[in-house]
Design an enzyme around this catalytic site. Sequence first.
Site, PDB file in Angstrom:
ATOM      1  N   HIS A  62      33.343  41.158  38.708  1.00  0.00           N
ATOM      2  CA  HIS A  62      33.331  42.118  39.399  1.00  0.00           C
ATOM      3  C   HIS A  62      33.719  43.501  38.697  1.00  0.00           C
ATOM      4  CE1 HIS A  62      37.839  42.523  40.256  1.00  0.00           C
ATOM      5  NE2 HIS A  62      37.740  41.116  40.442  1.00  0.00           N
ATOM      6  N   ASP A  65      36.322  35.219  36.541  1.00  0.00           N
ATOM      7  CA  ASP A  65      37.194  36.161  37.084  1.00  0.00           C
ATOM      8  C   ASP A  65      38.413  35.862  35.967  1.00  0.00           C
ATOM      9  OD1 ASP A  65      38.663  38.229  38.611  1.00  0.00           O
ATOM     10  OD2 ASP A  65      37.584  37.768  40.506  1.00  0.00           O
ATOM     11  N   GLU A 120      34.670  44.272  44.833  1.00  0.00           N
ATOM     12  CA  GLU A 120      35.420  42.844  45.181  1.00  0.00           C
ATOM     13  C   GLU A 120      37.088  42.977  45.611  1.00  0.00           C
ATOM     14  OE1 GLU A 120      37.818  39.242  43.965  1.00  0.00           O
ATOM     15  OE2 GLU A 120      38.151  41.349  43.413  1.00  0.00           O
ATOM     16  N   GLU A 121      37.644  44.040  45.097  1.00  0.00           N
ATOM     17  CA  GLU A 121      38.787  44.125  45.337  1.00  0.00           C
ATOM     18  C   GLU A 121      39.207  44.753  46.794  1.00  0.00           C
ATOM     19  OE1 GLU A 121      41.050  43.426  43.622  1.00  0.00           O
ATOM     20  OE2 GLU A 121      40.462  43.154  41.405  1.00  0.00           O
ATOM     21  N   HIS A 132      46.583  43.014  38.446  1.00  0.00           N
ATOM     22  CA  HIS A 132      46.951  44.074  39.361  1.00  0.00           C
ATOM     23  C   HIS A 132      48.208  45.021  38.988  1.00  0.00           C
ATOM     24  CE1 HIS A 132      44.291  42.517  42.981  1.00  0.00           C
ATOM     25  NE2 HIS A 132      43.783  42.084  41.920  1.00  0.00           N
ATOM     26  N   ASP A 168      41.093  42.483  34.989  1.00  0.00           N
ATOM     27  CA  ASP A 168      40.711  41.912  36.346  1.00  0.00           C
ATOM     28  C   ASP A 168      39.574  43.072  36.936  1.00  0.00           C
ATOM     29  OD1 ASP A 168      40.220  41.178  38.895  1.00  0.00           O
ATOM     30  OD2 ASP A 168      42.152  41.239  39.581  1.00  0.00           O
TER      31      ASP A 168
HETATM   32 ZN   LIG Z   1      39.267  39.917  40.180  1.00  0.00          ZN
END
Ligand SMILES: [Zn+2]
Length: 347
Positions: free
Chosen positions: A64, A230, A207-208, A318, A177
Site C-alpha cells: 500500500h 507489508d 489501505e489504512e 503507526h 508502513d
Molecule cells: Zn500497512
Amino acid sequence: MKLAEILEKLSNACGVAGREEEVRSLMKTFLKPYVDEVEEDKLGNVIGIRKGKKNAPKVMLAGHMDEIGLLVKTISKEGFLQFAKIGGIDDRILLAQNVIVHAENGPLHGVIGSKPPHIQKEDERKKVLAYDELFIDIGAATYEEAKKMGVKIGDPIEFDVRFAKIGKSVVIGKAFDDRAGCAVIVEAMKYLEKTECTVYAVGTVQEEVGGRGARTSAFGIYPDVGIALDVTVAGDVPGVREVEAPIKMRKGPSLTVADYGLITHPKVLRLLIDTAEENKIPYQLEAGLPGGTDASPISLTREGVPSGTTSIPTRYIHSPSSVLSLEDTENTVKMIVAAIHKIPKYF
Ligand SMILES: [Zn+2]
C-alpha cells in the site's frame, strides 16, 4: 537504484491515505523498466504488469502506497489549524511533532502544539491530550493569513521525518508502513525474467482506512494468488512480552498464519514456508495480530483468491518514525522472487 535508495525516496514522499500522488508517481517510475505495462486504475492504484506464459497463474503483489497522517479540519481565527486523523494514530504520539501541511501553494512547516504544560492544572498534566485538544502552528497570525498561505480544509498533513541510516543495516524513517512493502515489490520485479507467471505489481491506495484500493484492483485483476507485502510489529524492544508481539527485527520476514482480517490460504502458506526452507531464508511465523493487510480484501475478491501476507518486522509502526533492518527487507525480496518462481508447481 539500490533497495535502500528506493526505500529512502518512497519513505520521504507524502502519501496520506487518499492523497497518494507523490508515491504513485515514484512507483510508476520505479516499476516501468521491469514490467511490460504500467497502468493507473480509477481509484489511483498503480498496476505494473509483467506478462508471463499463456495460461500460467496470475499473481498479484500488493503494497500500500498510503500512510497514516492528518487532515486540516478547521482553521481558527488566530491562524491555528485543528486536524482530523487518517488511519490508526495514537494521540500520545502527536504532541510536539513537526509536520508538513501540503497546501495548495506548496508545503508548509508546522508543529503540533498544546496549552503549555506550565499553565496546565495538576490533573491535566497527567492525562494524554486528545488530538482535538491539539493544534498545528504554521506561523500564521490570523485565519486570513493562513488562507493566504494556501491552507484549506482537507489538506493532507504528514509527519516531518527524513530517512536516515542509524546502525549496521538499520534505517529509520517515515511511513515504512508500507513504503517498505512497495520497495520490496519494486526490487522483486527486477529478478522475475524467468518466471512463467504473469505478475501484477500493485501499489494500492487507502489501505489504512480499510483496504479500499486492494479491493478494487483485485477485482479488476482477479488473480490466482494474492500476496500482500507489508510491515508487522517487531516486539523486540524493552517492555514487550513475547506473547504480545513475538516477531523480532533481524530474524527474517514474517509469514502471517492468521490475523484479524485473513486466515492465510494453506497452499499459500505452504508455498512460502517451502520457499524459505529450500532457499535457507530466515523466516518467522505470526498468528493473531490484531489488524489486517491488503491480503484480506484480495482474498475475498469475486469467488475468492488464495492469499497470504509477508511482512517486514518493523519497530514503532503507526508513529512518525519507524525502524527496520535492510537485511530483513532483502530477505523478503528473496522470498517473494523465489516463491513466484515456484507458484506454477502449487497452483
Ligand atoms: Zn500497512
